[in-house]
Design a protein around this motif. Structure first.
Motif, PDB file in Angstrom:
ATOM      1  N   PRO A 169      18.004 -60.574  23.710  1.00 12.50           N
ATOM      2  CA  PRO A 169      17.088 -59.435  23.793  1.00 12.50           C
ATOM      3  C   PRO A 169      17.733 -58.161  23.268  1.00 12.50           C
ATOM      4  O   PRO A 169      18.949 -58.007  23.328  1.00 12.50           O
ATOM      5  N   ARG A 170      16.918 -57.271  22.772  1.00 13.63           N
ATOM      6  CA  ARG A 170      17.410 -55.935  22.413  1.00 13.63           C
ATOM      7  C   ARG A 170      17.182 -54.979  23.566  1.00 13.63           C
ATOM      8  O   ARG A 170      17.758 -53.905  23.609  1.00 13.63           O
ATOM      9  N   LEU A 171      16.257 -55.357  24.461  1.00 12.13           N
ATOM     10  CA  LEU A 171      15.941 -54.516  25.616  1.00 12.13           C
ATOM     11  C   LEU A 171      15.952 -55.385  26.862  1.00 12.13           C
ATOM     12  O   LEU A 171      15.240 -56.381  26.946  1.00 12.13           O
ATOM     13  N   LEU A 172      16.779 -55.002  27.829  1.00 11.24           N
ATOM     14  CA  LEU A 172      16.831 -55.722  29.098  1.00 11.24           C
ATOM     15  C   LEU A 172      16.144 -54.870  30.160  1.00 11.24           C
ATOM     16  O   LEU A 172      16.515 -53.713  30.364  1.00 11.24           O
ATOM     17  N   LEU A 173      15.159 -55.454  30.823  1.00 10.87           N
ATOM     18  CA  LEU A 173      14.457 -54.777  31.903  1.00 10.87           C
ATOM     19  C   LEU A 173      14.918 -55.414  33.200  1.00 10.87           C
ATOM     20  O   LEU A 173      14.728 -56.619  33.407  1.00 10.87           O
ATOM     21  N   MET A 174      15.545 -54.635  34.061  1.00  8.66           N
ATOM     22  CA  MET A 174      16.121 -55.213  35.281  1.00  8.66           C
ATOM     23  C   MET A 174      15.585 -54.491  36.496  1.00  8.66           C
ATOM     24  O   MET A 174      15.708 -53.276  36.612  1.00  8.66           O
ATOM     25  N   ASP A 175      14.948 -55.246  37.385  1.00 12.39           N
ATOM     26  CA  ASP A 175      14.320 -54.659  38.568  1.00 12.39           C
ATOM     27  C   ASP A 175      15.131 -55.008  39.812  1.00 12.39           C
ATOM     28  O   ASP A 175      14.982 -56.088  40.371  1.00 12.39           O
ATOM     29  N   GLU A 176      15.981 -54.111  40.211  1.00 18.75           N
ATOM     30  CA  GLU A 176      16.868 -54.290  41.372  1.00 18.75           C
ATOM     31  C   GLU A 176      17.574 -55.638  41.343  1.00 18.75           C
ATOM     32  O   GLU A 176      17.564 -56.370  42.340  1.00 18.75           O
ATOM     33  N   PRO A 177      18.217 -55.992  40.242  1.00 18.88           N
ATOM     34  CA  PRO A 177      18.758 -57.343  40.138  1.00 18.88           C
ATOM     35  C   PRO A 177      19.844 -57.648  41.174  1.00 18.88           C
ATOM     36  O   PRO A 177      19.994 -58.789  41.585  1.00 18.88           O
ATOM     37  N   PHE A 178      20.571 -56.625  41.598  1.00 21.21           N
ATOM     38  CA  PHE A 178      21.693 -56.892  42.506  1.00 21.21           C
ATOM     39  C   PHE A 178      21.417 -56.419  43.921  1.00 21.21           C
ATOM     40  O   PHE A 178      22.312 -56.362  44.756  1.00 21.21           O
ATOM     41  N   GLY A 179      20.143 -56.092  44.194  1.00 20.68           N
ATOM     42  CA  GLY A 179      19.782 -55.510  45.478  1.00 20.68           C
ATOM     43  C   GLY A 179      20.045 -56.413  46.670  1.00 20.68           C
ATOM     44  O   GLY A 179      20.253 -55.932  47.776  1.00 20.68           O
ATOM     45  N   ALA A 180      20.050 -57.731  46.448  1.00 19.43           N
ATOM     46  CA  ALA A 180      20.208 -58.645  47.579  1.00 19.43           C
ATOM     47  C   ALA A 180      21.660 -59.117  47.741  1.00 19.43           C
ATOM     48  O   ALA A 180      21.948 -59.950  48.591  1.00 19.43           O
ATOM     49  N   LEU A 181      22.561 -58.574  46.950  1.00 15.63           N
ATOM     50  CA  LEU A 181      23.940 -59.068  46.964  1.00 15.63           C
ATOM     51  C   LEU A 181      24.853 -58.154  47.792  1.00 15.63           C
ATOM     52  O   LEU A 181      24.583 -56.968  47.928  1.00 15.63           O
ATOM     53  N   ASP A 182      25.925 -58.726  48.312  1.00 14.69           N
ATOM     54  CA  ASP A 182      26.886 -57.888  49.033  1.00 14.69           C
ATOM     55  C   ASP A 182      27.596 -56.966  48.044  1.00 14.69           C
ATOM     56  O   ASP A 182      27.591 -57.191  46.841  1.00 14.69           O
ATOM     57  N   GLU A 183      28.226 -55.937  48.591  1.00 16.86           N
ATOM     58  CA  GLU A 183      28.743 -54.867  47.742  1.00 16.86           C
ATOM     59  C   GLU A 183      29.828 -55.343  46.779  1.00 16.86           C
ATOM     60  O   GLU A 183      29.861 -54.919  45.607  1.00 16.86           O
ATOM     61  N   MET A 184      30.695 -56.228  47.253  1.00 13.31           N
ATOM     62  CA  MET A 184      31.776 -56.680  46.366  1.00 13.31           C
ATOM     63  C   MET A 184      31.243 -57.477  45.191  1.00 13.31           C
ATOM     64  O   MET A 184      31.668 -57.326  44.055  1.00 13.31           O
ATOM     65  N   THR A 185      30.272 -58.360  45.486  1.00 14.10           N
ATOM     66  CA  THR A 185      29.657 -59.159  44.422  1.00 14.10           C
ATOM     67  C   THR A 185      28.911 -58.249  43.464  1.00 14.10           C
ATOM     68  O   THR A 185      28.986 -58.403  42.239  1.00 14.10           O
ATOM     69  N   ARG A 186      28.231 -57.277  44.019  1.00 10.91           N
ATOM     70  CA  ARG A 186      27.488 -56.337  43.198  1.00 10.91           C
ATOM     71  C   ARG A 186      28.435 -55.580  42.261  1.00 10.91           C
ATOM     72  O   ARG A 186      28.181 -55.474  41.066  1.00 10.91           O
ATOM     73  N   ASP A 187      29.532 -55.095  42.807  1.00 11.23           N
ATOM     74  CA  ASP A 187      30.493 -54.351  41.974  1.00 11.23           C
ATOM     75  C   ASP A 187      31.003 -55.221  40.838  1.00 11.23           C
ATOM     76  O   ASP A 187      31.125 -54.784  39.696  1.00 11.23           O
ATOM     77  N   ARG A 188      31.304 -56.477  41.160  1.00  6.95           N
ATOM     78  CA  ARG A 188      31.843 -57.375  40.134  1.00  6.95           C
ATOM     79  C   ARG A 188      30.792 -57.639  39.049  1.00  6.95           C
ATOM     80  O   ARG A 188      31.093 -57.632  37.863  1.00  6.95           O
ATOM     81  N   LEU A 189      29.569 -57.850  39.486  1.00  7.07           N
ATOM     82  CA  LEU A 189      28.509 -58.105  38.499  1.00  7.07           C
ATOM     83  C   LEU A 189      28.213 -56.853  37.669  1.00  7.07           C
ATOM     84  O   LEU A 189      27.874 -56.952  36.497  1.00  7.07           O
ATOM     85  N   ASN A 190      28.357 -55.690  38.274  1.00 10.06           N
ATOM     86  CA  ASN A 190      28.204 -54.438  37.504  1.00 10.06           C
ATOM     87  C   ASN A 190      29.210 -54.405  36.364  1.00 10.06           C
ATOM     88  O   ASN A 190      28.879 -54.070  35.221  1.00 10.06           O
ATOM     89  N   GLU A 191      30.457 -54.752  36.688  1.00  8.50           N
ATOM     90  CA  GLU A 191      31.492 -54.739  35.647  1.00  8.50           C
ATOM     91  C   GLU A 191      31.179 -55.774  34.570  1.00  8.50           C
ATOM     92  O   GLU A 191      31.348 -55.521  33.371  1.00  8.50           O
ATOM     93  N   GLU A 192      30.706 -56.931  34.998  1.00  5.51           N
ATOM     94  CA  GLU A 192      30.357 -57.967  34.017  1.00  5.51           C
ATOM     95  C   GLU A 192      29.195 -57.547  33.134  1.00  5.51           C
ATOM     96  O   GLU A 192      29.176 -57.818  31.936  1.00  5.51           O
TER      97      GLU A 192
END
Ligand SMILES: Nc1ncnc2c1ncn2[C@@H]1O[C@H](COP(=O)(O)OP(=O)(O)O)[C@@H](O)[C@H]1O
Ligand SMILES: [Mg+2]
Length: 277
Positions: A169-192
């Protein structure tokens, strides 16, 4: 269109350099005869921008994403993506939701292949090879034959990301994709996510309730107010990419988090102790 391109051409976006990647002009949205959800919302998004949308529940963030994806129509106003209507620009986009929305009866690999099944030019073998490559990219190369139920929430979200990226895709639409994850997992996925962005060069519209996540990921944070939804403030995030995890404890980062939080607090009347979420 996009999926037949060579990966290296995706970052050199072409098009008219003077024109933003996407423009929203005077958007109004009302469902049926109900109250106005969005009112006179305008925004320009440049190619490669990562825009976070943050604001109270019900202010129309999901509606805005659906308008851009062409899943619902505006009551009035106009949306252009690369000069096209949302319907015509659909194949440039992928959507990622909070729930990983994987098919439980398909293995991880076959779920990612699903993102590729519309590509007629790919035979089975090449589809499989591409899906395997995408899984390696999100760090899941060794669970390809597992089923979604055997994965953690963070891993399922990675599968979802791999599937969304399958169509390049050239445009990614993301609707609270990490909202259900714990903070550490969320941080790691943010970096990824930032690493994948550097490799693929897509533009992003990202909905979140986390101020720190918005600031860490974005080139710009758009604070929306509710009833009706409009842009309350746009805050530019000046930090250069690549961004390291250590940015989160940088005083300039914390100051910007404070600024966005302050903008959200402005949306509440005095004495209203509620949070933005
Ligand atoms: N299909 C629909 N029909 C009627 N009302 C809707 C529909 N979808 C959303 N709404 C209403 O529009 C408002 C904004 O919803 P939404 O865009 O989901 O907000 P957010 O994602 O910011 O929480 C809410 O009041 C919601 O109830
Ligand atoms: Mg929503």
């Amino acid at each position: 269109m996009s999926h037949t391109m060579n990966p290296t051409t995706i970052t050199s976006r072409g098009g008219d350099p003077g024109r933003p990647f996407m423009t929203l002009r005077g958007l109004h949205k009302q469902y049926g005869r109900g109250a106005a959800i969005l009112e006179d919302l305008s925004m320009d998004v440049g190619a490669g921008d990562f825009i976070s949308l943050i604001g109270p529940s019900g202010c129309g963030k999901s509606t805005l994403l659906k308008l851009v994806a062409g899943l619902v129509s505006p009551t009035s106003g106009c949306i252009e993506v690369e000069g096209m209507t949302p319907a015509n620009a659909r194949e440039l986009m992928s959507f990622i939701f909070q729930e990983a929305t994987l098919l439980p009866w398909r293995t991880v690999l076959r779920n990612v292949e699903l993102g590729l099944e519309l590509e007629r030019s790919l035979d089975r073998g090449r589809r499989r090879a591409k899906a395997e490559e995408l899984l390696r990219l999100v760090g899941l190369g060794d669970v390809a034959t597992h089923y979604p139920r055997e994965l953690s929430g963070g891993m399922r979200m990675r599968v979802s990301i791999a599937r969304a990226l399958a169509t390049r895709p050239r445009l990614l639409l993301m609707d609270e994709p990490f909202g259900a994850l714990d903070e550490m997992t969320r941080d790691r996925l943010n970096e990824e996510l930032l690493r994948l962005r550097a490799e693929h060069g897509w533009t992003a519209l990202f909905v979140t309730h986390s101020v720190a996540e918005a600031v860490f990921l974005s080139t710009r944070v758009v604070v929306l107010r509710a009833k009706p939804g409009r842009v309350h403030r746009e805050i530019k995030v000046p930090f250069a990419f690549p961004r390291k995890a250590s940015l989160r404890s940088d005083p300039a980062f914390l100051a910007l988090v404070g600024e966005v939080s302050g903008a959200l607090r402005e949306l509440h009347g005095p004495g209203d102790g509620g949070t933005a979420a």
